[in-house]
Scaffold this motif. Structure first.
Motif, mmCIF file in Angstrom:
data_model
loop_
_atom_site.group_PDB
_atom_site.id
_atom_site.type_symbol
_atom_site.label_atom_id
_atom_site.label_comp_id
_atom_site.label_asym_id
_atom_site.label_seq_id
_atom_site.Cartn_x
_atom_site.Cartn_y
_atom_site.Cartn_z
ATOM 1 N N TYR A 30 -56.387 103.676 -10.839
ATOM 2 C CA TYR A 30 -55.609 104.609 -11.966
ATOM 3 C C TYR A 30 -54.726 103.491 -12.733
ATOM 4 O O TYR A 30 -54.652 103.679 -13.850
ATOM 5 N N LEU A 31 -53.903 102.658 -12.117
ATOM 6 C CA LEU A 31 -53.101 101.717 -12.968
ATOM 7 C C LEU A 31 -53.829 100.651 -13.685
ATOM 8 O O LEU A 31 -53.506 100.521 -14.674
ATOM 9 N N ALA A 32 -55.234 100.375 -13.298
ATOM 10 C CA ALA A 32 -55.939 99.353 -13.939
ATOM 11 C C ALA A 32 -57.042 99.903 -15.196
ATOM 12 O O ALA A 32 -57.485 99.441 -15.844
ATOM 13 N N ASN A 34 -55.627 95.074 -19.762
ATOM 14 C CA ASN A 34 -56.995 95.132 -19.145
ATOM 15 C C ASN A 34 -58.105 95.563 -20.013
ATOM 16 O O ASN A 34 -59.355 95.200 -19.645
ATOM 17 N N GLY A 35 -57.960 95.908 -21.257
ATOM 18 C CA GLY A 35 -58.920 96.217 -21.986
ATOM 19 C C GLY A 35 -59.735 94.982 -22.608
ATOM 20 O O GLY A 35 -60.811 94.967 -22.842
ATOM 21 N N VAL A 36 -59.205 93.667 -22.372
ATOM 22 C CA VAL A 36 -59.970 92.324 -22.649
ATOM 23 C C VAL A 36 -61.101 92.275 -21.554
ATOM 24 O O VAL A 36 -62.136 91.760 -21.767
ATOM 25 N N TYR A 43 -49.846 93.002 -16.109
ATOM 26 C CA TYR A 43 -50.367 92.919 -14.886
ATOM 27 C C TYR A 43 -51.668 93.208 -14.593
ATOM 28 O O TYR A 43 -52.403 92.285 -14.095
ATOM 29 N N ASN A 44 -52.199 94.240 -15.183
ATOM 30 C CA ASN A 44 -53.630 94.457 -15.290
ATOM 31 C C ASN A 44 -54.873 93.715 -16.014
ATOM 32 O O ASN A 44 -55.789 93.555 -16.104
ATOM 33 N N GLY A 45 -54.139 92.829 -17.082
ATOM 34 C CA GLY A 45 -54.794 91.968 -17.958
ATOM 35 C C GLY A 45 -54.775 90.578 -17.245
ATOM 36 O O GLY A 45 -55.277 89.707 -18.200
ATOM 37 N N LYS A 46 -53.893 90.197 -16.270
ATOM 38 C CA LYS A 46 -53.962 88.825 -15.735
ATOM 39 C C LYS A 46 -55.202 88.245 -15.827
ATOM 40 O O LYS A 46 -56.301 88.691 -15.256
ATOM 41 N N SER A 47 -55.379 87.008 -16.224
ATOM 42 C CA SER A 47 -56.597 86.007 -16.196
ATOM 43 C C SER A 47 -57.360 86.358 -17.588
ATOM 44 O O SER A 47 -58.330 85.793 -17.638
#
Length: 189
Positions: free
Chosen positions: A11-13, A145-147, A171-175
């Motif tokens: 859900y968060l990601a 996270n879209g990336v 946080y969800n786009g980490k890395s």
């Protein structure tokens, strides 16, 4: 309930997910009869309502027909808009029952939402965005996270280098941009 943490992460990601769960109670090892399944009595709980807060869509299916239609809606909601988790919670009648071949569930066409069409900006929108980025005095990129979803890691790195923009991630786009890159600021927050 063991799936709650994974569902919450999806859900968060913004990750599409369909959770199939059995809320059947009753039988040899149950504290409640089948007619009290999922009603909140001691030893039972309303699984659909528990999942409702961490899914885009949840449904309780009591018949096979409801399970088929609920699953189709769950897939649709999992992949349309911002992707995310959905849940189809089924009682024993939905799992062990049989569909009437003379009256099957109406399955809706899926091409328009399962085809996952890409949204492409117009030429004018692209020119406007490039002009805004080119005129920015101290641009900073915040990558999410879209990336990851678009598999645009190389494009993000190229844009950061072209603009000389320090880049942070959610946080969800980490890395999304490797942490060892000279323009990487790390994760926000």
């Amino acid at each position: 309930t063991n799936a709650v943490f994974g569902t919450l992460e999806a859900y968060l990601a913004g990750s599409p997910m369909v959770l199939l769960a059995d809320t059947t109670e009753g039988g040899d090892f149950s504290l409640n009869p089948r007619n009290a399944s999922g009603w909140g009595h001691y030893g039972a709980f309303d699984l659909r309502r528990l999942l409702e807060g961490i899914t885009k869509f949840s449904v309780l299916a009591t018949t096979p027909k409801e399970a088929v239609l609920g699953l189709q809606m769950a897939i649709k909601h999992a992949v349309t808009g911002r992707p995310g988790p959905t849940a189809v919670v089924m009682r024993q009648g939905a799992i062990a029952g049989e569909l009437d071949p003379a009256r099957p569930p109406r399955v809706h066409p899926t091409e328009h939402w399962l085809g996952n069409p890409r949204t492409i900006p117009s030429l004018e929108e692209l020119v406007s965005a490039v002009a805004l980025l080119g005129s920015a005095q101290r641009p900073v990129i915040i990558a999410g996270n879209g990336v990851h979803s678009a598999k645009a890691h190389e494009e993000l790195e190229a844009m950061a280098e072209l603009l000389g923009s320090p880049t942070s991630t959610t946080y969800n786009g980490k890395s999304a941009l490797r942490d060892t890159h000279p323009l990487a600021l790390g994760t926000m927050g």
